[in-house]
Design an enzyme around this catalytic site. Structure first.
Site, PDB file in Angstrom:
ATOM      1  N   LYS A 222       2.703  45.661  33.153  1.00 53.09           N
ATOM      2  CA  LYS A 222       1.502  45.166  32.457  1.00 53.09           C
ATOM      3  C   LYS A 222       1.833  44.078  31.447  1.00 53.09           C
ATOM      4  O   LYS A 222       2.971  43.914  31.029  1.00 53.09           O
ATOM      5  CB  LYS A 222       0.755  46.341  31.809  1.00 53.09           C
ATOM      6  CG  LYS A 222      -0.007  47.137  32.869  1.00 53.09           C
ATOM      7  CD  LYS A 222      -0.948  48.161  32.308  1.00 53.09           C
ATOM      8  CE  LYS A 222      -1.700  48.845  33.450  1.00 53.09           C
ATOM      9  NZ  LYS A 222      -2.470  50.008  32.998  1.00 53.09           N
ATOM     10  N   ARG A 256       2.647  56.131  36.197  1.00 57.49           N
ATOM     11  CA  ARG A 256       2.100  55.373  37.334  1.00 57.49           C
ATOM     12  C   ARG A 256       2.855  54.044  37.398  1.00 57.49           C
ATOM     13  O   ARG A 256       2.743  53.247  36.464  1.00 57.49           O
ATOM     14  CB  ARG A 256       0.596  55.169  37.095  1.00 57.49           C
ATOM     15  CG  ARG A 256      -0.140  54.427  38.193  1.00 57.49           C
ATOM     16  CD  ARG A 256      -1.615  54.301  37.826  1.00 57.49           C
ATOM     17  NE  ARG A 256      -2.346  53.523  38.803  1.00 57.49           N
ATOM     18  CZ  ARG A 256      -2.375  52.200  38.827  1.00 57.49           C
ATOM     19  NH1 ARG A 256      -1.723  51.500  37.930  1.00 57.49           N
ATOM     20  NH2 ARG A 256      -3.066  51.569  39.755  1.00 57.49           N
TER      21      ARG A 256
HETATM   22  C1  YH5 Z   1      -3.613  53.009  34.317  1.00 56.22           C
HETATM   23  O1  YH5 Z   1      -2.996  52.542  33.354  1.00 56.22           O
HETATM   24  N1  YH5 Z   1      -4.022  50.879  35.660  1.00 56.22           N
HETATM   25  S1  YH5 Z   1      -4.950  49.193  37.611  1.00 56.22           S
HETATM   26  C2  YH5 Z   1      -2.184  44.387  35.324  1.00 56.22           C
HETATM   27  C3  YH5 Z   1      -0.833  44.219  35.566  1.00 56.22           C
HETATM   28  C4  YH5 Z   1      -0.097  45.218  36.183  1.00 56.22           C
HETATM   29  C5  YH5 Z   1      -0.715  46.364  36.559  1.00 56.22           C
HETATM   30  C6  YH5 Z   1      -0.723  42.180  34.391  1.00 56.22           C
HETATM   31  N2  YH5 Z   1      -5.186  51.862  37.282  1.00 56.22           N
HETATM   32  C7  YH5 Z   1      -4.102  52.205  35.394  1.00 56.22           C
HETATM   33  O2  YH5 Z   1      -2.038  48.696  37.288  1.00 56.22           O
HETATM   34  N3  YH5 Z   1      -5.057  54.142  36.450  1.00 56.22           N
HETATM   35  C8  YH5 Z   1      -4.706  50.696  36.800  1.00 56.22           C
HETATM   36  O3  YH5 Z   1      -0.145  43.108  35.217  1.00 56.22           O
HETATM   37  C9  YH5 Z   1      -4.809  52.821  36.409  1.00 56.22           C
HETATM   38  N4  YH5 Z   1      -3.895  54.339  34.397  1.00 56.22           N
HETATM   39  C10 YH5 Z   1      -4.593  54.888  35.425  1.00 56.22           C
HETATM   40  N5  YH5 Z   1      -4.827  56.210  35.412  1.00 56.22           N
HETATM   41  C11 YH5 Z   1      -4.162  47.983  36.566  1.00 56.22           C
HETATM   42  C12 YH5 Z   1      -2.701  47.828  36.784  1.00 56.22           C
HETATM   43  C13 YH5 Z   1      -2.066  46.556  36.348  1.00 56.22           C
HETATM   44  C14 YH5 Z   1      -2.803  45.565  35.731  1.00 56.22           C
END
Ligand code: YH5
Length: 300
Positions: A222, A256
């Site tokens: 993230k 996750r």
């Molecule tokens: C979460 O924290 N996150 S989707 C931006 C990124 C990298 C990854 C800028 N679903 C979560 O994974 N479900 C998502 O780089 C989730 N907890 C739970 N329970 C976003 C994501 C991501 C966004």
């Protein structure tokens, strides 16, 4: 021994486990559409199981900052065929990353064993659907909505406010008849939070672990990690592993992540340090190289 029954598949939770991320969105930031096709999705999921994932989270709606909503039909067309294809191939459970009750129903019918809702069941009919489906849940905090949530997030006390929100959602689930010991809570890193908010949440994650529900942390790749390291999303592996290890050290029971094998290794170390019991040490030295396997016959 804490085990979630995920639609007939077990998710053991007496030791920290890894949830692998499987995106089936065309605009996925971190995967660049890598998991678009069904066959590629199946291959990716099998590789994550092989690498030691305890559960795989399938998402068909991008919730990254700025993302536009997709229709329930579109989301179902993305996730249901993948869930159906994986159903006979995987031993571990699948969770579905959705906020829409129609998608929850179709996904669980197709074999999904857990609902991961970044909107914490606030959509109309979502609590009812989750209660009827009877699978474990993850309730995540988000301020605002994905399209605009990062524009100017404001809190007086981010930790207190996120905790109060999750407590209210847990109460709502309890009132709908959802057993409390089948629910995970998640502070929602990056969902309507500045870097300072995200750091306060990770620094104080143990407070969430004290709420009584298991804690899930999703920090992998993230932008908070980008802000701290100056690296783009494809070069955040070390930062992601470090964040996962710190989250588990502060009480998270599920992390996750995109990079399953590397995180499973990291958790083997954290687990051996935080759970100072004989079984863990003996099994670890016998070469059982996963936090999940180290969970057998031990208690928290
Ligand atoms: C979460 O924290 N996150 S989707 C931006 C990124 C990298 C990854 C800028 N679903 C979560 O994974 N479900 C998502 O780089 C989730 N907890 C739970 N329970 C976003 C994501 C991501 C966004």
């Amino acid at each position: 021994m804490t085990v979630f029954d995920c639609n007939g598949r077990a998710l053991p939770l007496d030791a920290p486990v890894v949830m692998g991320i499987l995106n089936v969105t065309p605009d996925s930031f971190s995967d660049g559409g890598r998991f678009l096709g069904k066959d590629a999705a199946v291959r990716g999921a099998l590789a994550m199981q092989q690498a030691g994932a305890a559960i795989i989270d399938i998402g068909g709606e991008s919730t990254r900052p700025g993302a536009l909503p997709v229709s329930a039909d579109e989301e179902m067309e993305r996730v249901v065929p993948v869930i159906e294809a994986l159903q006979g191939e995987l031993d571990i459970p699948l969770s579905v990353d959705t906020s829409k009750p129609e998608v929850m129903r179709e996904a669980v019918r197709a074999g999904a064993g857990m609902i991961n809702d970044v909107n914490a069941l606030r959509a109309e009919g979502a609590v009812q659907a989750a209660a009827e489906l009877g699978v474990p849940l993850c309730l995540m905090h988000m301020q605002g909505e994905p399209r605009t949530m990062q524009q100017a997030p404001v809190y007086a006390d981010v930790v207190a406010e996120v905790k109060a929100f999750l407590r209210e959602r847990l109460t709502c689930c309890r009132e709908a008849g959802i057993p409390e010991n089948t629910v995970l809570v998640d502070p929602g890193f990056g969902f309507g939070k500045t870097l300072e908010h995200n750091l306060a949440l990770l620094r104080n994650l143990h407070q969430f672990a004290d709420m009584g529900a298991g804690v899930l942390a999703g920090i992998s790749r993230k932008s908070m990690l980008g802000a701290l390291t100056g690296r783009d999303a494809h070069h955040r592996l070390a930062a992601s592993i470090t964040a996962a290890a710190l989250a588990v050290e502060r009480g998270a029971i599920v992390v996750r992540v995109h990079d399953v094998a590397e995180t499973v290794d990291a958790l083997s170390i954290v687990n051996a340090i935080i759970r100072n019991d004989q079984d863990t040490v003996v099994q670890a030295s016998a070469g059982v190289g996963s936090a999940r396997k180290n969970a057998v016959n031990t208690s928290v």
